[in-house]
Design a protein around this motif. Structure first.
Motif, PDB file in Angstrom:
ATOM      1  N   ARG A 152     -32.230 155.222 -28.779  1.00 55.05           N
ATOM      2  CA  ARG A 152     -32.633 154.479 -27.513  1.00 55.05           C
ATOM      3  C   ARG A 152     -32.286 155.505 -26.206  1.00 55.05           C
ATOM      4  O   ARG A 152     -31.092 155.797 -25.872  1.00 55.05           O
ATOM      5  CB  ARG A 152     -32.767 153.660 -27.114  1.00 55.05           C
ATOM      6  CG  ARG A 152     -33.510 152.590 -27.803  1.00 55.05           C
ATOM      7  CD  ARG A 152     -34.964 152.746 -27.776  1.00 55.05           C
ATOM      8  NE  ARG A 152     -35.337 152.271 -29.565  1.00 55.05           N
ATOM      9  CZ  ARG A 152     -35.956 151.288 -29.551  1.00 55.05           C
ATOM     10  NH1 ARG A 152     -36.376 149.904 -28.203  1.00 55.05           N
ATOM     11  NH2 ARG A 152     -36.915 150.385 -31.242  1.00 55.05           N
ATOM     12  N   VAL A 153     -33.196 155.626 -25.079  1.00 54.30           N
ATOM     13  CA  VAL A 153     -32.378 156.673 -24.039  1.00 54.30           C
ATOM     14  C   VAL A 153     -31.289 155.831 -23.329  1.00 54.30           C
ATOM     15  O   VAL A 153     -30.958 155.087 -22.661  1.00 54.30           O
ATOM     16  CB  VAL A 153     -33.021 157.403 -22.849  1.00 54.30           C
ATOM     17  CG1 VAL A 153     -32.898 158.107 -21.550  1.00 54.30           C
ATOM     18  CG2 VAL A 153     -34.433 158.308 -22.893  1.00 54.30           C
ATOM     19  N   VAL A 154     -30.591 156.752 -23.500  1.00 59.65           N
ATOM     20  CA  VAL A 154     -29.517 155.943 -22.051  1.00 59.65           C
ATOM     21  C   VAL A 154     -29.475 156.647 -20.700  1.00 59.65           C
ATOM     22  O   VAL A 154     -30.005 157.526 -20.300  1.00 59.65           O
ATOM     23  CB  VAL A 154     -27.601 157.021 -22.676  1.00 59.65           C
ATOM     24  CG1 VAL A 154     -26.355 156.559 -21.573  1.00 59.65           C
ATOM     25  CG2 VAL A 154     -27.091 157.139 -23.904  1.00 59.65           C
ATOM     26  N   LYS A 155     -29.256 155.239 -19.876  1.00 57.96           N
ATOM     27  CA  LYS A 155     -29.652 155.501 -17.902  1.00 57.96           C
ATOM     28  C   LYS A 155     -28.551 154.369 -17.915  1.00 57.96           C
ATOM     29  O   LYS A 155     -28.153 153.505 -18.100  1.00 57.96           O
ATOM     30  CB  LYS A 155     -31.559 154.454 -18.645  1.00 57.96           C
ATOM     31  CG  LYS A 155     -32.476 155.002 -19.024  1.00 57.96           C
ATOM     32  CD  LYS A 155     -33.661 153.996 -18.704  1.00 57.96           C
ATOM     33  CE  LYS A 155     -34.670 155.133 -18.899  1.00 57.96           C
ATOM     34  NZ  LYS A 155     -36.026 154.090 -19.213  1.00 57.96           N
ATOM     35  N   PRO A 156     -28.469 155.186 -16.704  1.00 59.00           N
ATOM     36  CA  PRO A 156     -29.140 156.562 -15.943  1.00 59.00           C
ATOM     37  C   PRO A 156     -27.648 157.514 -17.044  1.00 59.00           C
ATOM     38  O   PRO A 156     -27.112 157.894 -17.892  1.00 59.00           O
ATOM     39  CB  PRO A 156     -28.324 156.931 -15.035  1.00 59.00           C
ATOM     40  CG  PRO A 156     -26.954 155.596 -14.843  1.00 59.00           C
ATOM     41  CD  PRO A 156     -27.638 154.904 -15.780  1.00 59.00           C
ATOM     42  N   GLN A 157     -28.376 159.001 -17.092  1.00 56.39           N
ATOM     43  CA  GLN A 157     -28.020 159.867 -17.558  1.00 56.39           C
ATOM     44  C   GLN A 157     -26.860 160.525 -17.790  1.00 56.39           C
ATOM     45  O   GLN A 157     -26.043 160.672 -17.194  1.00 56.39           O
ATOM     46  CB  GLN A 157     -29.335 161.135 -18.002  1.00 56.39           C
ATOM     47  CG  GLN A 157     -29.794 160.894 -18.555  1.00 56.39           C
ATOM     48  CD  GLN A 157     -30.573 161.292 -20.392  1.00 56.39           C
ATOM     49  OE1 GLN A 157     -29.253 162.201 -20.214  1.00 56.39           O
ATOM     50  NE2 GLN A 157     -29.922 159.549 -20.975  1.00 56.39           N
ATOM     51  N   PRO A 158     -26.008 160.499 -18.904  1.00 55.70           N
ATOM     52  CA  PRO A 158     -23.682 161.103 -18.829  1.00 55.70           C
ATOM     53  C   PRO A 158     -24.240 162.499 -18.272  1.00 55.70           C
ATOM     54  O   PRO A 158     -25.283 162.898 -18.990  1.00 55.70           O
ATOM     55  CB  PRO A 158     -23.512 160.141 -19.677  1.00 55.70           C
ATOM     56  CG  PRO A 158     -24.767 160.424 -20.892  1.00 55.70           C
ATOM     57  CD  PRO A 158     -25.885 160.022 -19.563  1.00 55.70           C
TER      58      PRO A 158
END
Length: 218
Positions: free
Chosen positions: A33-39
């Motif tokens: 699953r996408v990390v939000k917000p992107q580091p």
């Protein structure tokens, strides 16, 4: 654990019909699953302090002890340095799968059916229809998962073996031009809305939560 205990503890996680079938077949034991917000750089689990349980940037010199993989690729602003992320779940969490479902009382009250079990449309045969997974009530859950590991990595760090654990079918033979990674990349991109592809597609190589799990029997 009893079903009542599972329902009390479980948190929801959504899967499309194809992936529900892969879980039922025993082929899918992980999801990304996408990390939000992107580091801006690699993040790590916080073991201590008031942010324990979250994820954040390791101290700048920690790579000297943890290894070069934790060496920062770029300087961070003070605001970015103090950012933290809460993962979708933690190790040992119990999840219940939300899937496309139908409420049918033709058999008995509170009888639920699931799209993953059918290859044809059922609407013409009954006075009920399929409902989106997001609207599935908790009491309709039939699949429970125990989280065995949560980590953060780049999407393209996935290995062919990990693609298989994501539910991708292995190539039928040596002449099959679709590699496991290629098949997973296609699968991943099929789940990303067009407006988000620049940030989250396979080619964008976003940071993702890797969630590994085992299926529980209620």
């Amino acid at each position: 654990m009893t079903r009542a205990e599972l329902l009390t503890e479980a948190k929801p996680i959504l899967f499309n019909t194809e992936m529900v079938r892969a879980i039922l077949d025993g082929r899918k034991t992980a999801t990304r699953r996408v990390v939000k917000p992107q580091p801006k750089d690699k993040i790590a689990y916080c073991f201590a302090g008031y942010d324990a349980g979250k994820w954040g940037y390791p101290p700048e010199d920690v790579y000297e002890y943890w290894g070069m993989e934790f060496k920062r690729a770029e300087q961070l602003t003070a605001e970015e340095e103090n950012r933290y992320w809460t993962p979708p779940c933690y190790g040992d969490d119990i999840l219940y799968v939300r899937e496309t479902w139908a409420d049918c009382n033709l058999i008995s009250p509170e009888q639920y059916l699931y799209r993953a079990d059918y290859d044809i449309k059922i609407e013409p045969y009954c006075n009920w229809k399929w409902h989106p997974s997001i609207h599935m009530p908790k009491e309709a859950a039939r699949i429970f998962l125990r989280v065995t590991e949560v980590r953060v990595e780049r999407l393209q760090d996935i290995t062919p073996e990990e693609c298989i654990s994501e539910g991708v079918r292995e190539p039928a033979d040596e002449n099959d031009k679709r590699t496991a990674i290629g098949a997973f990349a296609d699968l991943w991109d099929s789940t990303i809305p067009r407006k988000d592809r620049e940030l989250y597609s396979w080619n964008a190589n976003p940071w993702v939560w890797v969630i590994e799990f085992e299926r529980l029997e209620d």
